[in-house]
Design an enzyme around this catalytic site. Structure first.
Site, short mmCIF file in Angstrom:
data_model
loop_
_atom_site.label_atom_id
_atom_site.label_comp_id
_atom_site.label_asym_id
_atom_site.label_seq_id
_atom_site.Cartn_x
_atom_site.Cartn_y
_atom_site.Cartn_z
CE1 TYR A 91 -4.62 0.31 0.35
CE2 TYR A 91 -3.74 2.52 0.71
CZ TYR A 91 -4.87 1.57 0.36
OH TYR A 91 -5.86 2.09 0.00
CG ASP A 205 -10.94 1.84 6.70
OD1 ASP A 205 -10.95 0.89 6.92
OD2 ASP A 205 -10.58 2.68 5.78
CB CYS A 206 -15.99 -0.88 6.32
SG CYS A 206 -15.47 -0.43 4.47
CB SER A 207 -11.61 -2.26 4.13
OG SER A 207 -10.99 -1.35 3.93
CG ASP A 224 -8.19 -0.37 0.00
OD1 ASP A 224 -8.18 0.04 0.98
OD2 ASP A 224 -7.51 0.20 -1.30
CB ALA A 225 -14.17 -2.95 0.55
CG HIS A 260 -19.86 -1.22 4.00
ND1 HIS A 260 -18.92 -0.63 4.78
CD2 HIS A 260 -20.82 -2.09 4.94
CE1 HIS A 260 -19.40 -0.78 6.08
NE2 HIS A 260 -20.34 -1.47 6.53
CG HIS A 272 -21.16 -2.93 9.72
ND1 HIS A 272 -21.59 -2.30 8.63
CD2 HIS A 272 -22.19 -2.90 10.88
CE1 HIS A 272 -22.74 -1.46 8.93
NE2 HIS A 272 -23.11 -1.82 10.48
#
Length: 306
Positions: A91, A205-207, A224-225, A260, A272
């Protein structure tokens, strides 16, 4: 590429060398004060981290980054431990140079033995104590009756209480958890406020949440998602779901772009980190926008033979 180590409890990886705002000062200094930074962010300035594309991800104390460039007091880095379609090595983003130290030849948290923080937070006792995040990993120096002594990125050492950690002989051979273990790891963070780019127990965050709970159980997955949805084992969203599977949600009632990800809790429920202004929660999928937008499921955990 030269190797550097993160030398603050949590280093935020910014989109550009000029992304950080005046209000973000506590997040870009050393020592960093993430609690103070988050306390002073309003809803609007938190939202700006996402909507103004200011932040990419975060890295934890002792994690390795690769230096690919410099600009003033900023380092352009790649995070190898966070797989991404943005760069085949890891990343990418920008971190203040003040938050990094050059890696020593003997620094190795893959082979071990290493110490892993398994509680939401842990205090590293040294000349100036640090509060470390869940899943911080440091090389073990020795074990004592009431604590372990670990190596620190700056070449020093510190102590961590036994009740906050586990010792692993090697991350390569680390115990692989079940889907239920992934859920249990996530339950520790119920009520924690969402943070765009968040990868620590100060906020996910979500991911970042799904990545970190899988990491806690021995699985390295994409950061990432949309990348997470393109890897792992495909699972039927209507009949094959088990606790610990990752659920993905897309715009246009599941036909558009994935936006998401959450963890399937079991019994038709979702665990989540929703979005800015909300906290990590468990909700029934039925009757929600998430039920309409559910588009895919992936399994990263290993099923044991019966």
């Amino acid at each position: 590429m030269d190797k550097y180590l993160v030398n603050v409890p949590v280093a935020t990886v910014w989109t550009s060398y000029d992304s950080a705002r005046e209000i973000d000062w506590d997040a870009v200094t050393n020592p960093a004060d993430i609690s103070s930074w988050l306390h002073h962010l309003t809803y609007e300035t938190r939202l700006g981290l996402c909507e103004d594309n200011l932040v990419q991800t975060q890295v934890l104390y002792g994690q390795e980054v690769l230096l690919v460039g410099e600009k003033d007091e900023w380092a352009h880095v790649i995070v190898p431990e966070q797989p991404s379609s943005k760069n085949e090595i890891g990343y990418p983003g920008w971190v203040p140079k003040a938050q990094l130290v050059q890696s020593k030849p003997d620094w190795n948290i893959q082979v071990g033995p290493v110490v892993v923080v398994t509680k939401t937070k842990a205090r590293l006792h040294q000349e100036k104590d640090l509060e470390l995040s869940f899943q911080t990993i440091l090389p073990l120096l020795r074990e004592e009756d009431d604590k372990v002594i670990v190596k620190t990125p700056d070449g020093g050492q510190g102590g961590l209480a036994w009740e906050h950690i586990v010792v692993c002989e090697s991350l390569v051979d680390r115990y692989k958890g079940t889907g239920s273990d992934i859920v249990a790891a996530g339950e520790q963070f119920l009520g924690l406020p969402y943070l765009w780019g968040g990868m620590s127990s100060y906020g996910y965050d979500c991911s970042g949440f799904s990545y970190s709970m899988c990491k806690a159980n021995g699985y390295t997955i994409p950061r990432d998602a949309h990348d997470q949805a393109n890897a792992g084992k495909q699972v039927d969203i209507h009949s094959g779901l088990k606790p610990g599977d990752l659920l993905f949600f897309a715009y246009e009632e599941g036909k558009g772009r994935i936006h998401h990800v959450g963890i399937y809790y079991g019994d038709g429920k979702l665990l989540h980190s929703p979005n800015t202004g909300k906290t990590i929660e468990i909700i029934p999928l039925a009757g929600t926008i998430y039920e309409q937008e559910l588009c895919a499921a992936r399994r990263y955990w290993l099923e044991t033979e019966a």
